[in-house]
Motif scaffolding. Structure first.
Motif, PDB file in Angstrom:
ATOM      1  N   ASN A 139      -1.565   8.160  -5.748  1.00 52.75           N
ATOM      2  CA  ASN A 139      -0.225   7.181  -5.680  1.00 52.75           C
ATOM      3  C   ASN A 139       0.619   6.937  -6.144  1.00 52.75           C
ATOM      4  OD1 ASN A 139      -0.917   7.008  -2.353  1.00 52.75           O
ATOM      5  ND2 ASN A 139      -2.920   6.408  -3.067  1.00 52.75           N
ATOM      6  N   ASP A 140       0.256   7.056  -7.501  1.00 53.91           N
ATOM      7  CA  ASP A 140       1.606   6.608  -8.685  1.00 53.91           C
ATOM      8  C   ASP A 140       2.275   7.658  -9.086  1.00 53.91           C
ATOM      9  OD1 ASP A 140      -1.556   5.529  -8.710  1.00 53.91           O
ATOM     10  OD2 ASP A 140      -0.960   5.191 -10.876  1.00 53.91           O
ATOM     11  N   THR A 143      -3.775   2.687  -6.187  1.00 55.33           N
ATOM     12  CA  THR A 143      -2.752   2.995  -7.139  1.00 55.33           C
ATOM     13  C   THR A 143      -4.267   3.660  -8.253  1.00 55.33           C
ATOM     14  OG1 THR A 143      -2.459   1.300  -8.524  1.00 55.33           O
ATOM     15  CG2 THR A 143      -0.541   2.385  -7.179  1.00 55.33           C
ATOM     16  N   SER A 147      -7.275   3.408   1.493  1.00 56.94           N
ATOM     17  CA  SER A 147      -5.813   4.026   1.311  1.00 56.94           C
ATOM     18  C   SER A 147      -4.758   3.225   0.643  1.00 56.94           C
ATOM     19  CB  SER A 147      -5.110   4.164   2.400  1.00 56.94           C
ATOM     20  OG  SER A 147      -6.395   4.927   3.051  1.00 56.94           O
ATOM     21  N   GLY A 148      -4.052   3.590  -0.398  1.00 54.49           N
ATOM     22  CA  GLY A 148      -2.467   3.557  -0.703  1.00 54.49           C
ATOM     23  C   GLY A 148      -2.761   2.774  -2.139  1.00 54.49           C
ATOM     24  N   LEU A 164       3.161   9.624  -6.183  1.00 54.85           N
ATOM     25  CA  LEU A 164       4.011   9.597  -4.906  1.00 54.85           C
ATOM     26  C   LEU A 164       5.077   8.505  -5.272  1.00 54.85           C
ATOM     27  CD1 LEU A 164       1.251  10.413  -2.647  1.00 54.85           C
ATOM     28  CD2 LEU A 164       3.124  12.061  -2.905  1.00 54.85           C
ATOM     29  N   ARG A 165       4.789   7.399  -6.478  1.00 55.10           N
ATOM     30  CA  ARG A 165       5.685   6.159  -6.578  1.00 55.10           C
ATOM     31  C   ARG A 165       6.661   6.466  -7.289  1.00 55.10           C
ATOM     32  NH1 ARG A 165       1.444   1.553  -4.647  1.00 55.10           N
ATOM     33  NH2 ARG A 165       0.842   2.010  -2.959  1.00 55.10           N
ATOM     34  N   ASP A 199      -8.523   6.597  -3.269  1.00 53.10           N
ATOM     35  CA  ASP A 199      -7.698   6.457  -2.329  1.00 53.10           C
ATOM     36  C   ASP A 199      -7.649   6.950  -0.675  1.00 53.10           C
ATOM     37  OD1 ASP A 199      -6.760   8.895  -2.016  1.00 53.10           O
ATOM     38  OD2 ASP A 199      -5.104   8.976  -3.843  1.00 53.10           O
ATOM     39  N   SER A 200      -6.774   7.318   0.085  1.00 47.00           N
ATOM     40  CA  SER A 200      -6.078   7.797   1.251  1.00 47.00           C
ATOM     41  C   SER A 200      -7.457   8.802   1.254  1.00 47.00           C
ATOM     42  CB  SER A 200      -5.266   7.911   1.983  1.00 47.00           C
ATOM     43  OG  SER A 200      -4.636   8.506   0.969  1.00 47.00           O
TER      44      SER A 200
END
Length: 193
Positions: free
Chosen positions: A80-81, A53, A50-51, A83-84, A17-18
């Protein structure tokens, strides 16, 4: 430390990711570009977005594996998983499928799993589950594994961008120093087979 030059052109795919896509930086400043510079005998492909999942990575992986048939795959997804607030059982299943996919395209493929930790506001219970997810995957699949590859930089504000989540350019060589021994071990494992 250097990777032996007898390896020929081994292919290394980074799916992240990012944190691996050099968010907020020139792509050449990121630790993945620095990895390519340090090990010119490796053909490093950075497929990080970036971003991204685990479900997004899983969807993209087959075509990446078909194209590059990596000898080594660095898997750096899951943050990101979390963070969501997604179901970590689903994230774990996605990562497991990605780990199992690499050897289907190159039987010798070695997978390196890079874990992260969550900011404290997500609560200790969720973070404990998140940490356990990486540990379970690493143990089940006998992976080369770093549970928190950002550890040397994450708590140093001088090495983080303004958001406190993404390492800055000064942090990238430090991250590479942390990841490089895993890459070297993966290359040695390939040579041993």
């Amino acid at each position: 430390m250097t990777v032996p030059t007898s390896t020929g052109n081994k292919s290394l795919l980074v799916l992240g990711d990012s944190l691996s896509a050099a968010y907020g930086l020139d792509i050449h400043q990121g630790w993945v570009s620095l990895l390519q510079n340090q090990y010119p005998q490796l053909n490093v492909v950075n497929a990080s977005i970036s971003g991204e999942t685990t479900s997004g990575g899983k969807q993209r992986l087959t075509s990446l594996l078909e194209k590059h048939k990596p000898d080594i795959m660095i898997l750096e997804l899951g943050a990101n998983d979390a963070l969501r607030g997604q179901d970590l059982n689903v994230s774990q299943a996605n990562l497991q499928q990605m780990i199992e996919a690499c050897p289907l395209f190159n039987q010798a493929c070695k997978v390196i799993l890079l874990g992260v930790q969550l900011p404290t506001n997500y609560g200790p219970a969720y973070d404990a589950l998140f940490q356990k997810m990486y540990k379970k995957l690493a143990e089940k699949n006998s992976l080369l594994f770093d549970p928190f590859f950002l550890e040397p930089v994450a708590l140093d504000p001088d090495l983080m961008q303004w958001d406190g989540l993404h390492p800055n350019s000064e942090a990238q060589p430090v991250i590479l120093e942390r990841v490089a021994p895993l890459v070297e071990r993966a290359v040695k494992n390939l040579e041993a087979n």
